[in-house]
Design a protein around this motif. Structure first.
Motif: not given
Length: 470
Positions: A462, A464-465, A468-469
């Motif tokens: 969660k 890491t995502s 990235k965004r």
């Protein structure tokens, strides 16, 4: 067996950390010759190679020192070995933990169990009558739980509680110990899964019945007070002092009256439980004649207002009602001893990642605990007190601070150092606080972190995502 005596880190150095000396009291409890003999019987032999530092004695010393120390890491254990070998002028090992962990894995569970139980049995048997109750060996039994790292192997052997989500909880095992009332040692121990069929405390206790002797008195809380447990123990010639189970009715107007709130009643054999075979069921008596005594608890703050104790000691002239009740109050030592092992020795959360090593880690802690208890018995005998009057935490801390000095002391220095250590341990007394009343609450607040409600891997994904965004 010659290499046990000539190679660095012989078994005598393992025991010297716990004031083991030719002239010391209770020396016969455990000797380096006994350890070597047991290792030989179990064909436990490694580290005899020219470049192999970790022999059986050195590995055992490192494991026991690791259990006794504040720092439980293998890095700290290897550092202690390095420091010791350097002081002796011996070839040192690599600072990495790989060789030590491999050597530690070669110490069998049976070896550690045998040493632990041998120390406990011998020390309790050698306790003077002044430390005993009516000259009898009183055995405390109690259970607790321990947790360990969340690895697939640990989860399979000791599954986490069903109330916890996968990836959030930790493997948990149930642990039952037999403890000697006179000296506080662990006489034997059993572990099993926390949940599942026949994994309760009484089931584990039944696996330890062979460690009891005829004439013993078993002291336990009401969880163990059943017809089957009393009957099985009586068949072994073992007496019991249990608090009466809350589901059993008590009426002091019935039975054979021995005195005020003191009578003998008859229990009738129930139907055979599923865990018991027919032959054992048939061998047990149809009735049991048991003595019940009662006392009203008036101490402020106590949740219990009426205490009924069941015992097989029916001779009310030899064993008075007050003596039976006073003995049951000693059951609290089981709670204190388990707390000493779990909290003072930091065994509540285990560190090993496989079930086999988890069990070895437990036995290493219990062996260390028993060796500390041996020193406390020495201090008590030297200063005319009982071991129960001395502080386990104070004894362990004293020994930890003196460990290096003991290892490097000369034969001439050792007697004086031993006396100083025993005197220091004897000064650390347990406080006498009758009628103590304390709330079961903590003052210090925990840190304000949110609880982990999903697996750590899911939380990392969660984070890491989200990164990235952005």
């Amino acid at each position: 067996m010659l290499f046990y005596q000539t190679r660095p880190g012989s078994f005598q150095y393992v025991l010297r950390s716990f004031l083991h000396d030719d002239g010391a009291r209770f020396r016969e409890v455990l000797s380096d010759e006994q350890i070597a003999r047991i290792a030989g019987l179990l064909k436990l032999s490694f580290g005899a190679g020219k470049n192999d530092i970790y022999s059986v004695p050195l590995t055992l010393w490192a494991f026991v020192s690791q259990a006794a120390s504040e720092s439980k890491s293998c890095v700290a254990a290897v550092a202690r070995v390095l420091a010791w070998l350097t002081k002796l002028g011996r070839p040192v090992c690599d600072a990495g933990t790989g060789a030590y962990c491999k050597a530690r894995a070669k110490l069998t569970e049976l070896f550690l169990w045998f040493l632990t139980c041998d120390v406990g049995r011998r020390l309790e048997d050698q306790a003077p009558d002044s430390w005993r109750w009516h000259g009898k060996r009183v055995v405390l039994v109690d259970g607790s739980t321990l947790s360990m790292p969340d690895t697939p192997a640990n989860q399979q052997a000791y599954p986490q509680s069903r109330s916890q989500r996968p990836g959030v909880g930790f493997p948990i095992l149930r642990w039952v110990a037999l403890l000697g009332l006179a000296t506080g040692v662990v006489l034997d121990s059993a572990v099993g899964p926390y949940r599942g069929k026949e994994t309760g405390e009484t089931a584990l206790f039944r696996t330890l019945l062979c460690s009891l002797h005829r004439g013993d008195v078993v002291l336990a809380d009401r969880y163990y007070c059943s017809y089957w447990m009393v009957a099985l123990l009586q068949a072994l010639g073992v007496d019991v002092v249990f608090r009466k189970h809350q589901l059993r009715h008590t009426d002091f107007r019935c039975g054979r009256r021995l005195g005020h709130n003191d009578h003998v009643v008859t229990w009738t054999k129930p139907q055979r439980p599923t865990w018991m075979d027919q032959a054992t069921y048939d061998s047990l008596p149809e009735t049991l004649a048991l003595r019940e005594v009662r006392i009203a608890v008036t101490t402020p703050g106590c949740r219990v207002k009426d205490l009924v104790v069941v015992t097989t000691l029916r001779d009310h002239e030899t064993y008075t009602k007050d003596e039976i009740l006073d003995l049951y109050h000693e059951r609290w030592h089981a709670e204190i001893d388990l707390r000493s092992i779990k909290t003072q020795m930091k065994m509540e959360i285990l560190r090993c990642k496989t079930p086999e090593m988890v069990r070895k880690e437990i036995w290493a802690h219990l062996l260390t605990y028993n060796l500390v208890r041996k020193v406390m018995a020495q201090a008590a005998a030297e200063h005319n007190v009982t071991p129960r009057q001395l502080s386990f935490a104070g004894a362990m801390q004293t020994l930890n601070e003196f460990r290096t000095s003991l290892l490097h002391a000369t034969a001439a220095e050792l007697p004086e150092m031993t006396q100083r250590i025993l005197t220091a341990i004897a000064r650390h007394r347990v406080g006498n606080r009758p009628g103590r009343c304390e709330p079961r609450k903590i003052k210090r607040r925990p840190k304000g972190y949110s609880r982990l409600l999903v697996s750590r891997a899911a939380e990392r994904a969660k984070l890491t995502s989200g990164r990235k965004r952005s």
